[in-house]
Design a protein around this motif. Structure first.
Motif, PDB file in Angstrom:
ATOM      1  N   MET A   1       0.838  -1.201   0.000  1.00  0.00           N
ATOM      2  CA  MET A   1       0.000   0.000   0.000  1.00  0.00           C
ATOM      3  C   MET A   1       0.873   1.251   0.000  1.00  0.00           C
ATOM      4  SD  MET A   1      -2.974   1.485   2.524  1.00  0.00           S
ATOM      5  CE  MET A   1      -3.378  -0.048   3.243  1.00  0.00           C
ATOM      6  N   ARG A   2       0.421   2.255  -0.784  1.00  0.00           N
ATOM      7  CA  ARG A   2       1.140   3.530  -0.801  1.00  0.00           C
ATOM      8  C   ARG A   2       0.960   4.209   0.567  1.00  0.00           C
ATOM      9  NH1 ARG A   2      -0.190   8.677  -4.760  1.00  0.00           N
ATOM     10  NH2 ARG A   2      -1.246   9.540  -2.943  1.00  0.00           N
ATOM     11  N   THR A   3       2.042   4.769   1.108  1.00  0.00           N
ATOM     12  CA  THR A   3       1.908   5.390   2.437  1.00  0.00           C
ATOM     13  C   THR A   3       1.495   6.858   2.344  1.00  0.00           C
ATOM     14  OG1 THR A   3       4.269   5.751   2.397  1.00  0.00           O
ATOM     15  CG2 THR A   3       3.471   3.883   3.717  1.00  0.00           C
ATOM     16  N   ARG A   4       1.875   7.527   1.226  1.00  0.00           N
ATOM     17  CA  ARG A   4       1.500   8.950   1.090  1.00  0.00           C
ATOM     18  C   ARG A   4      -0.010   9.039   0.872  1.00  0.00           C
ATOM     19  NH1 ARG A   4       1.526  12.216  -3.349  1.00  0.00           N
ATOM     20  NH2 ARG A   4       2.679  10.745  -4.609  1.00  0.00           N
ATOM     21  N   PRO A   5      -0.690   9.789   1.719  1.00  0.00           N
ATOM     22  CA  PRO A   5      -2.157   9.800   1.610  1.00  0.00           C
ATOM     23  C   PRO A   5      -2.667  10.598   0.423  1.00  0.00           C
ATOM     24  CG  PRO A   5      -1.434  11.197   3.422  1.00  0.00           C
ATOM     25  CD  PRO A   5      -0.202  10.608   2.836  1.00  0.00           C
ATOM     26  N   LEU A   6      -3.857  10.211  -0.045  1.00  0.00           N
ATOM     27  CA  LEU A   6      -4.595  11.012  -1.033  1.00  0.00           C
ATOM     28  C   LEU A   6      -5.350  12.078  -0.241  1.00  0.00           C
ATOM     29  CD1 LEU A   6      -5.756   7.922  -2.962  1.00  0.00           C
ATOM     30  CD2 LEU A   6      -4.763   9.868  -4.153  1.00  0.00           C
ATOM     31  N   LYS A   7      -5.281  13.310  -0.724  1.00  0.00           N
ATOM     32  CA  LYS A   7      -5.859  14.414   0.056  1.00  0.00           C
ATOM     33  C   LYS A   7      -7.221  14.817  -0.483  1.00  0.00           C
ATOM     34  CE  LYS A   7      -1.588  16.168   1.855  1.00  0.00           C
ATOM     35  NZ  LYS A   7      -0.776  17.303   2.173  1.00  0.00           N
ATOM     36  N   VAL A   8      -8.171  14.932   0.448  1.00  0.00           N
ATOM     37  CA  VAL A   8      -9.559  15.234   0.083  1.00  0.00           C
ATOM     38  C   VAL A   8      -9.965  16.574   0.675  1.00  0.00           C
ATOM     39  CG1 VAL A   8     -11.968  14.473   0.325  1.00  0.00           C
ATOM     40  CG2 VAL A   8     -10.154  12.780   0.000  1.00  0.00           C
ATOM     41  N   ALA A   9     -10.551  17.442  -0.169  1.00  0.00           N
ATOM     42  CA  ALA A   9     -11.141  18.703   0.307  1.00  0.00           C
ATOM     43  C   ALA A   9     -12.647  18.538   0.318  1.00  0.00           C
ATOM     44  CB  ALA A   9     -10.745  19.848  -0.617  1.00  0.00           C
ATOM     45  N   LEU A  10     -13.252  18.833   1.454  1.00  0.00           N
ATOM     46  CA  LEU A  10     -14.702  18.718   1.585  1.00  0.00           C
ATOM     47  C   LEU A  10     -15.312  20.118   1.538  1.00  0.00           C
ATOM     48  CD1 LEU A  10     -17.159  16.868   2.252  1.00  0.00           C
ATOM     49  CD2 LEU A  10     -16.600  17.178   4.679  1.00  0.00           C
ATOM     50  N   LEU A  11     -16.185  20.347   0.561  1.00  0.00           N
ATOM     51  CA  LEU A  11     -16.859  21.643   0.448  1.00  0.00           C
ATOM     52  C   LEU A  11     -18.273  21.482   0.975  1.00  0.00           C
ATOM     53  CD1 LEU A  11     -15.819  22.694  -3.202  1.00  0.00           C
ATOM     54  CD2 LEU A  11     -14.514  22.880  -1.069  1.00  0.00           C
ATOM     55  N   GLY A  12     -18.552  22.045   2.126  1.00  0.00           N
ATOM     56  CA  GLY A  12     -19.879  21.936   2.739  1.00  0.00           C
ATOM     57  C   GLY A  12     -19.866  20.871   3.819  1.00  0.00           C
ATOM     58  N   CYS A  13     -20.398  21.237   4.988  1.00  0.00           N
ATOM     59  CA  CYS A  13     -20.424  20.271   6.093  1.00  0.00           C
ATOM     60  C   CYS A  13     -21.804  20.309   6.752  1.00  0.00           C
ATOM     61  CB  CYS A  13     -19.318  20.600   7.094  1.00  0.00           C
ATOM     62  SG  CYS A  13     -18.931  19.225   8.165  1.00  0.00           S
ATOM     63  N   ILE A  56     -14.163  16.498  13.720  1.00  0.00           N
ATOM     64  CA  ILE A  56     -13.377  17.178  12.682  1.00  0.00           C
ATOM     65  C   ILE A  56     -12.368  18.102  13.349  1.00  0.00           C
ATOM     66  CG2 ILE A  56     -13.459  18.744  10.697  1.00  0.00           C
ATOM     67  CD1 ILE A  56     -16.235  17.733  10.076  1.00  0.00           C
ATOM     68  N   ASP A  57     -11.099  17.944  12.995  1.00  0.00           N
ATOM     69  CA  ASP A  57     -10.041  18.789  13.543  1.00  0.00           C
ATOM     70  C   ASP A  57     -10.337  20.255  13.184  1.00  0.00           C
ATOM     71  OD1 ASP A  57      -7.753  20.138  14.146  1.00  0.00           O
ATOM     72  OD2 ASP A  57      -6.397  18.815  13.014  1.00  0.00           O
ATOM     73  N   PRO A  58     -10.509  21.129  14.183  1.00  0.00           N
ATOM     74  CA  PRO A  58     -10.835  22.534  13.885  1.00  0.00           C
ATOM     75  C   PRO A  58      -9.810  23.203  12.967  1.00  0.00           C
ATOM     76  CG  PRO A  58     -11.032  22.082  16.240  1.00  0.00           C
ATOM     77  CD  PRO A  58     -10.437  20.861  15.630  1.00  0.00           C
ATOM     78  N   ALA A  59      -8.583  22.698  12.961  1.00  0.00           N
ATOM     79  CA  ALA A  59      -7.540  23.289  12.105  1.00  0.00           C
ATOM     80  C   ALA A  59      -7.856  23.103  10.621  1.00  0.00           C
ATOM     81  CB  ALA A  59      -6.191  22.659  12.434  1.00  0.00           C
ATOM     82  N   LEU A  60      -8.741  22.152  10.308  1.00  0.00           N
ATOM     83  CA  LEU A  60      -9.077  21.880   8.890  1.00  0.00           C
ATOM     84  C   LEU A  60     -10.161  22.816   8.368  1.00  0.00           C
ATOM     85  CD1 LEU A  60      -9.234  17.963   8.863  1.00  0.00           C
ATOM     86  CD2 LEU A  60      -7.325  19.443   8.211  1.00  0.00           C
ATOM     87  N   ILE A  61     -10.853  23.466   9.274  1.00  0.00           N
ATOM     88  CA  ILE A  61     -12.013  24.294   8.885  1.00  0.00           C
ATOM     89  C   ILE A  61     -11.568  25.618   8.260  1.00  0.00           C
ATOM     90  CG2 ILE A  61     -14.068  25.498   9.773  1.00  0.00           C
ATOM     91  CD1 ILE A  61     -14.434  22.510  10.023  1.00  0.00           C
ATOM     92  N   THR A  62     -12.190  25.958   7.141  1.00  0.00           N
ATOM     93  CA  THR A  62     -11.937  27.251   6.497  1.00  0.00           C
ATOM     94  C   THR A  62     -13.239  27.799   5.923  1.00  0.00           C
ATOM     95  OG1 THR A  62     -10.760  28.372   4.710  1.00  0.00           O
ATOM     96  CG2 THR A  62     -11.290  26.058   4.335  1.00  0.00           C
ATOM     97  N   THR A  63     -13.298  29.101   5.806  1.00  0.00           N
ATOM     98  CA  THR A  63     -14.456  29.685   5.107  1.00  0.00           C
ATOM     99  C   THR A  63     -14.067  30.040   3.674  1.00  0.00           C
ATOM    100  OG1 THR A  63     -13.825  31.834   6.000  1.00  0.00           O
ATOM    101  CG2 THR A  63     -15.585  30.655   7.145  1.00  0.00           C
ATOM    102  N   ASP A  64     -12.810  29.808   3.321  1.00  0.00           N
ATOM    103  CA  ASP A  64     -12.325  30.182   1.993  1.00  0.00           C
ATOM    104  C   ASP A  64     -12.273  28.946   1.079  1.00  0.00           C
ATOM    105  OD1 ASP A  64     -11.196  31.264  -0.219  1.00  0.00           O
ATOM    106  OD2 ASP A  64      -9.597  32.326   0.842  1.00  0.00           O
ATOM    107  N   ALA A  65     -13.435  28.603   0.518  1.00  0.00           N
ATOM    108  CA  ALA A  65     -13.515  27.408  -0.335  1.00  0.00           C
ATOM    109  C   ALA A  65     -12.639  27.569  -1.576  1.00  0.00           C
ATOM    110  CB  ALA A  65     -14.962  27.164  -0.731  1.00  0.00           C
ATOM    111  N   THR A  66     -12.538  28.783  -2.095  1.00  0.00           N
ATOM    112  CA  THR A  66     -11.747  29.003  -3.308  1.00  0.00           C
ATOM    113  C   THR A  66     -10.277  28.680  -3.056  1.00  0.00           C
ATOM    114  OG1 THR A  66     -13.310  30.709  -3.954  1.00  0.00           O
ATOM    115  CG2 THR A  66     -11.193  30.725  -5.090  1.00  0.00           C
TER     116      THR A  66
END
Ligand SMILES: NC(=O)C1=CN([C@@H]2O[C@H](COP(=O)(O)OP(=O)(O)OC[C@H]3O[C@@H](n4cnc5c(N)ncnc54)[C@H](O)[C@@H]3O)[C@@H](O)[C@H]2O)C=CC1
Ligand SMILES: N[C@@H](CC=O)C(=O)O
Ligand code: NA
Length: 429
Positions: A1-13, A56-66
């Motif tokens: 298995m690849r160890t480097r993670p695939l990164k996901v951005a979630l728009l809308g919670c 959800i880790d608060p550090a991941l939260i942003t209001t800047d979706a762009t």
């Protein structure tokens, strides 16, 4: 298995997004094993950052979706904010910046799906949207992939959970319309603006998407004939019961017999209680697909709600991540047939018409003459008298919708017809 993670951005919670985040966290190990690499939530765009979001880790939260979709290190963007803008621009920006997209946004796909597919193709990305039609039910992928070798002629079913919930409650427990809508909203089934559900826009968007995929053509929401459930009364439901029927909001997409055009429509209809769609309860959806070689297939399951919808989103996420690892993309838009969409007037259907008429000799003959003049054949007539007035319930045989609406127009002009109490199409016989 690849160890480097695939990164996901979630728009809308919201209803769906919060469930996507929860399942991504709780099932992280299984998802990694199935994909062949870990998947990591790399950012969550929200409108209200102060809201407490469990797990959800608060550090991941942003209001800047762009800024989130422009980051360049994001592999997959999951768009669950809904609406046309900024969702459309965010998805296109995601493609430009290297990400594939999973979306549940039927309104956007039915409005501008062709441009989004073109952008995905231009940048070599995936656009997956299983959650956009019939919630958890696998329907988009079976049509796009499993049935890609067959010829689909018809797609018919219940594709809106909220309206099915309302009609079901009105029919089985005698609940009022508003009360049932409030309950559907509280359960997370309704759109942010429930007008989209009750006026049939949501089902029309889904019909457009289904017709496009099924017939390898392009159908936009504006091409779909749309009637919602706001005019359906308790009396309509009672009348349906007397006929051994129930009322459902149906989406029906058909290829014309000569194969040269298609139709797509959404409207309430009476269906016999013996029909499988009649027993689809609460926010469940069910869709029949009729294909030349396969015959009739039925897809059934939860059509709305945070958790069922998140299941479809996660399924797409796994597929898109696998494609990413394999440096491949899944199937894109297949719209090579470019079939025109015929107007509703050409659709052949049946009507159930309830008339308030004067209770005097010759009225029935007058009414029957109007039907005959429009070339519409009557199947059954039921008359009930009350103090010099009578109610007449006419069920027709199949006729072009234009002839049926012409009949209703002519009936309204008769002096002896006091009013047209209700008109509903009859399907499933
Ligand atoms: N709820 C359901 O049963 C289903 C919903 N969908 C679709 O999924 C999508 C999301 O639906 P829900 O979660 O039910 O809606 P929701 O209204 O609960 O969630 C949407 C969230 O996105 C946020 N948002 C809106 N604009 C934003 C922006 N510019 N940046 C960051 N956040 C923003 C809102 O504040 C809200 O929390 C919609 O496209 C909907 O049509 C699809 C199938 C089923
Ligand atoms: N509002 C929609 C949600 C799922 O698509 C519905 O009720 O079906
Ligand atoms: Na689905």
């Amino acid at each position: 298995m690849r160890t480097r993670p695939l990164k996901v951005a979630l728009l809308g919670c919201g209803v769906v997004g919060s469930e996507v985040a929860r399942i991504m966290t709780t099932h992280a190990d299984d998802l990694a094993a199935r994909i062949g690499a870990p998947v990591e939530l790399a950012g969550v765009a929200v409108r209200r950052p102060s809201k407490v979001r469990e797990g959800i880790d608060p550090a991941l939260i942003t209001t800047d979706a762009t800024a989130l979709v422009q980051r360049g290190d994001i592999d997959v963007v999951v768009e669950v904010i809904g609406g046309i803008e900024p969702a459309r621009t965010l998805i296109t920006t995601a493609f430009e910046n290297g990400a594939s997209v999973v979306s549940a946004n039927k309104a956007l796909l039915a409005e501008d799906g062709a441009a989004l597919h073109a952008a995905a193709e231009k940048y070599g990305r995936d656009l997956y949207y299983e959650a956009a039609v019939a919630g958890a039910i696998p329907l988009v992928r079976p049509l796009r992939e499993s049935l890609a070798g067959d010829k689909v002629n018809r797609v018919l079913g219940i594709v809106n959970g909220t309206t099915n919930f309302i009609l079901d409650k009105m029919d089985t427990s005698g609940a009022g319309y508003s009360e049932a809508l409030d309950e559907a909203t509280a359960l997370g089934y309704a759109e942010a603006d429930p007008t989209a559900d009750v006026e049939g826009f949501d089902a029309a968007a889904k019909a457009a998407i289904l017709a496009g995929i099924a017939f390898h053509t392009r159908v936009k929401i504006g091409d779909v004939h749309r009637e919602g459930i706001t005019e359906v009364t308790a009396a309509d439901i009672a009348s349906a019961r007397r006929m051994g029927c129930t009322v459902k909001l149906l989406a029906i997409c058909e290829r014309a017999a000569d194969g040269a055009s298609v139709t797509a429509r959404v409207h309430p209809a009476m269906i016999p209680l013996s029909h499988p769609l009649a027993s689809v309860r609460e926010a469940y959806n069910a869709v029949f697909v009729e294909a030349e070689a396969a015959g009739q297939l039925m897809f059934y399951g939860p059509g709305a709600g945070g958790s069922p919808t998140a299941s479809a989103v996660l399924g797409d996420l796994v597929a898109v991540c696998r494609n990413k690892l394999g440096e491949a993309t899944g199937p894109g838009e297949s719209a090579y047939t470019r079939l025109p969409v015929s107007p509703m007037g050409e659709v052949v259907t049946r009507y159930h018409i309830s008339l308030d008429v004067a209770d005097k000799p010759g009225v029935l003959a007058q009414v029957a003459t109007v039907f005959a003049e429009q070339g519409v054949s009557i199947d059954t007539v039921r008359q009930q008298g009350k103090d010099g007035e009578a109610s007449l319930v006419v069920v027709t045989h199949r006729a072009p919708d234009a002839a049926l609406s012409g009949t209703v127009e002519a009936l309204r002009k008769l002096d002896t017809v006091r009013g047209v109490a209700s008109i509903m199409r009859v399907e499933g016989e």
